[in-house]
Design a protein around this motif. Sequence first.
Motif, PDB file in Angstrom:
ATOM      1  N   ILE A 298       0.830  -1.215   0.000  1.00  0.00           N
ATOM      2  CA  ILE A 298       0.000   0.000   0.000  1.00  0.00           C
ATOM      3  C   ILE A 298       0.865   1.266   0.000  1.00  0.00           C
ATOM      4  O   ILE A 298       0.362   2.368   0.209  1.00  0.00           O
ATOM      5  N   GLY A 299       2.159   1.086  -0.228  1.00  0.00           N
ATOM      6  CA  GLY A 299       3.043   2.228  -0.445  1.00  0.00           C
ATOM      7  C   GLY A 299       3.554   2.931   0.789  1.00  0.00           C
ATOM      8  O   GLY A 299       4.150   4.016   0.685  1.00  0.00           O
ATOM      9  N   ILE A 300       3.366   2.357   1.969  1.00  0.00           N
ATOM     10  CA  ILE A 300       3.804   3.016   3.203  1.00  0.00           C
ATOM     11  C   ILE A 300       5.315   2.864   3.372  1.00  0.00           C
ATOM     12  O   ILE A 300       5.837   1.748   3.325  1.00  0.00           O
ATOM     13  N   PRO A 301       6.044   3.954   3.547  1.00  0.00           N
ATOM     14  CA  PRO A 301       7.503   3.861   3.737  1.00  0.00           C
ATOM     15  C   PRO A 301       7.849   3.222   5.072  1.00  0.00           C
ATOM     16  O   PRO A 301       7.040   3.230   6.010  1.00  0.00           O
ATOM     17  N   GLN A 302       9.057   2.669   5.147  1.00  0.00           N
ATOM     18  CA  GLN A 302       9.465   1.940   6.342  1.00  0.00           C
ATOM     19  C   GLN A 302      10.907   2.269   6.716  1.00  0.00           C
ATOM     20  O   GLN A 302      11.764   2.408   5.835  1.00  0.00           O
ATOM     21  N   VAL A 303      11.130   2.395   8.005  1.00  0.00           N
ATOM     22  CA  VAL A 303      12.478   2.620   8.527  1.00  0.00           C
ATOM     23  C   VAL A 303      12.697   1.672   9.704  1.00  0.00           C
ATOM     24  O   VAL A 303      11.763   1.039  10.196  1.00  0.00           O
ATOM     25  N   VAL A 304      13.942   1.586  10.134  1.00  0.00           N
ATOM     26  CA  VAL A 304      14.284   0.833  11.347  1.00  0.00           C
ATOM     27  C   VAL A 304      14.974   1.769  12.311  1.00  0.00           C
ATOM     28  O   VAL A 304      15.909   2.476  11.936  1.00  0.00           O
ATOM     29  N   PHE A 305      14.491   1.796  13.548  1.00  0.00           N
ATOM     30  CA  PHE A 305      15.207   2.444  14.640  1.00  0.00           C
ATOM     31  C   PHE A 305      15.868   1.319  15.433  1.00  0.00           C
ATOM     32  O   PHE A 305      15.179   0.492  16.037  1.00  0.00           O
ATOM     33  N   MET A 306      17.198   1.268  15.402  1.00  0.00           N
ATOM     34  CA  MET A 306      17.930   0.220  16.106  1.00  0.00           C
ATOM     35  C   MET A 306      18.386   0.748  17.452  1.00  0.00           C
ATOM     36  O   MET A 306      19.224   1.646  17.541  1.00  0.00           O
ATOM     37  N   THR A 307      17.828   0.197  18.515  1.00  0.00           N
ATOM     38  CA  THR A 307      18.053   0.687  19.875  1.00  0.00           C
ATOM     39  C   THR A 307      19.194  -0.066  20.565  1.00  0.00           C
ATOM     40  O   THR A 307      19.778  -0.992  20.009  1.00  0.00           O
ATOM     41  N   HIS A 308      19.476   0.350  21.798  1.00  0.00           N
ATOM     42  CA  HIS A 308      20.451  -0.325  22.673  1.00  0.00           C
ATOM     43  C   HIS A 308      21.856  -0.390  22.067  1.00  0.00           C
ATOM     44  O   HIS A 308      22.594  -1.347  22.300  1.00  0.00           O
ATOM     45  N   VAL A 309      22.222   0.624  21.313  1.00  0.00           N
ATOM     46  CA  VAL A 309      23.546   0.622  20.681  1.00  0.00           C
ATOM     47  C   VAL A 309      24.663   0.645  21.717  1.00  0.00           C
ATOM     48  O   VAL A 309      25.744   0.079  21.500  1.00  0.00           O
ATOM     49  N   ASP A 310      24.414   1.286  22.842  1.00  0.00           N
ATOM     50  CA  ASP A 310      25.439   1.370  23.881  1.00  0.00           C
ATOM     51  C   ASP A 310      25.663   0.026  24.561  1.00  0.00           C
ATOM     52  O   ASP A 310      26.738  -0.238  25.095  1.00  0.00           O
ATOM     53  N   LEU A 311      24.651  -0.836  24.529  1.00  0.00           N
ATOM     54  CA  LEU A 311      24.777  -2.161  25.134  1.00  0.00           C
ATOM     55  C   LEU A 311      25.385  -3.170  24.160  1.00  0.00           C
ATOM     56  O   LEU A 311      25.821  -4.248  24.558  1.00  0.00           O
ATOM     57  N   ALA A 312      25.397  -2.819  22.878  1.00  0.00           N
ATOM     58  CA  ALA A 312      25.904  -3.737  21.858  1.00  0.00           C
ATOM     59  C   ALA A 312      27.398  -3.550  21.604  1.00  0.00           C
ATOM     60  O   ALA A 312      28.075  -4.497  21.200  1.00  0.00           O
ATOM     61  N   CYS A 313      27.908  -2.348  21.853  1.00  0.00           N
ATOM     62  CA  CYS A 313      29.308  -2.061  21.507  1.00  0.00           C
ATOM     63  C   CYS A 313      29.981  -1.256  22.616  1.00  0.00           C
ATOM     64  O   CYS A 313      29.516  -0.156  22.944  1.00  0.00           O
ATOM     65  N   PRO A 314      31.056  -1.767  23.196  1.00  0.00           N
ATOM     66  CA  PRO A 314      31.750  -1.027  24.261  1.00  0.00           C
ATOM     67  C   PRO A 314      32.334   0.292  23.787  1.00  0.00           C
ATOM     68  O   PRO A 314      32.439   1.244  24.558  1.00  0.00           O
ATOM     69  N   LEU A 315      32.717   0.351  22.505  1.00  0.00           N
ATOM     70  CA  LEU A 315      33.245   1.590  21.945  1.00  0.00           C
ATOM     71  C   LEU A 315      32.191   2.692  21.994  1.00  0.00           C
ATOM     72  O   LEU A 315      32.482   3.845  22.328  1.00  0.00           O
TER      73      LEU A 315
END
Length: 398
Positions: A298-315
């Motif tokens: 139906i033409g609805i655009p889509q994005v991803v918000f990827m959370t918890h980045v601080d918990l995934a990478c120590p850097l």
Amino acid sequence: MSVRWIWAESHVSIMGSFLPKPEFQSHICDNKVKRGEDIVFRCEANTDQLQTTWEKDGQMLYDGDRVSISQRGKVLSLMISKAKEEDEGKYTITLRNDTGTASESASVSLLQFDRDWRTIEWGKSVSVKRSLQEYKLSGQGPKHLRFLLHGPVGAGKSSIINSINSIFQDQVKMGALAATSSEFSFTKVYKTWQIKDMQTGLLPFVFSDIMGLEMGDYQGIHTDDIISILKGLIKENYKFNLFPLSKEDTKGYNNSPTLDDKVHCLVNVLSAKSINLMEENNNVFKKMREVREHASDIGIPQVVFMTHVDLACPLVKDNLKNIYSSKIIKKRMQECSNKLGVPMNCIFPVKNYHEEIHLNDNVNCLILNALKQAIGFADDYVSNCNSKSDFVVNNFSE
């Protein structure tokens, strides 16, 4: 002559009994290091009567240049100074003496690239925020842009709403109640949240929060209900049930949805700390892909918000500005793109406010830049819908 030979064999046997077969008393561990840091492997053997060799990806290593190999008694070590991209790989130490051998391996991976693989203007959150404050819809079109957040339980959907609201309220807020456990969904009803700005009042974009997706076919929100929400067919405050909403439920079903009721951008919410543990055939991914396919139809655009980045990478935990030089974050994004089918340029890593009591400009920058991109996609979708009805949409200012 014969007597001597027997004595010699006996002597070797006796001496050999004092030479133990090599074993590891402590083990080498994987190294995840920043570029320029030292790589260190260290372990301990059960004897110092042995020879040691080190290899990287099957190639022998020797002392020299940046490589330092040492053996002090039973303690064995390998150090590589100032880590580079070429140092990534599998390292193997082998212990040997006349009684046998023992080997074990560990890996080296760098946490960052030489340069950022995506640019962001840190310290510009105020100007991005102002552009969103000035965004307006005009004409006979919808009163607001509607964003639907969906994803697994515990991914941080409600926290995204709270974080966005906090930025525009200039203080950390807790409006949409977020779960403290990732086992079951905390959200039980279809709820729309408006974002209020301290200076300009209600902003022309809203967020629809729904029940989280769970593994079981009859657990969490049903995909048919999400698809109905995309089409504007479910009324506000509808309580989600075991089975999807039907037209017969006059209290919850909206028979005549307007463009205001429909979703203008689908926001998939996934956690960077767990996406690598989820198999591609995971039932949650199957549900998300099903919803994505209907949204695309139906033409609805889509994005991803990827959370918890601080918990995934120590850097990134050390410094949020490292997010676009982090190899771990980019890998998680690529895994998300492969498993969900969303292009990389539609995936935005963010950090929500969840334990902080004060706002942070770097957190704001990530969230506002992701939000601005999503608004741009939703704006295009509404413009296309409005053009069929001679409606006009004004873009937000740059």
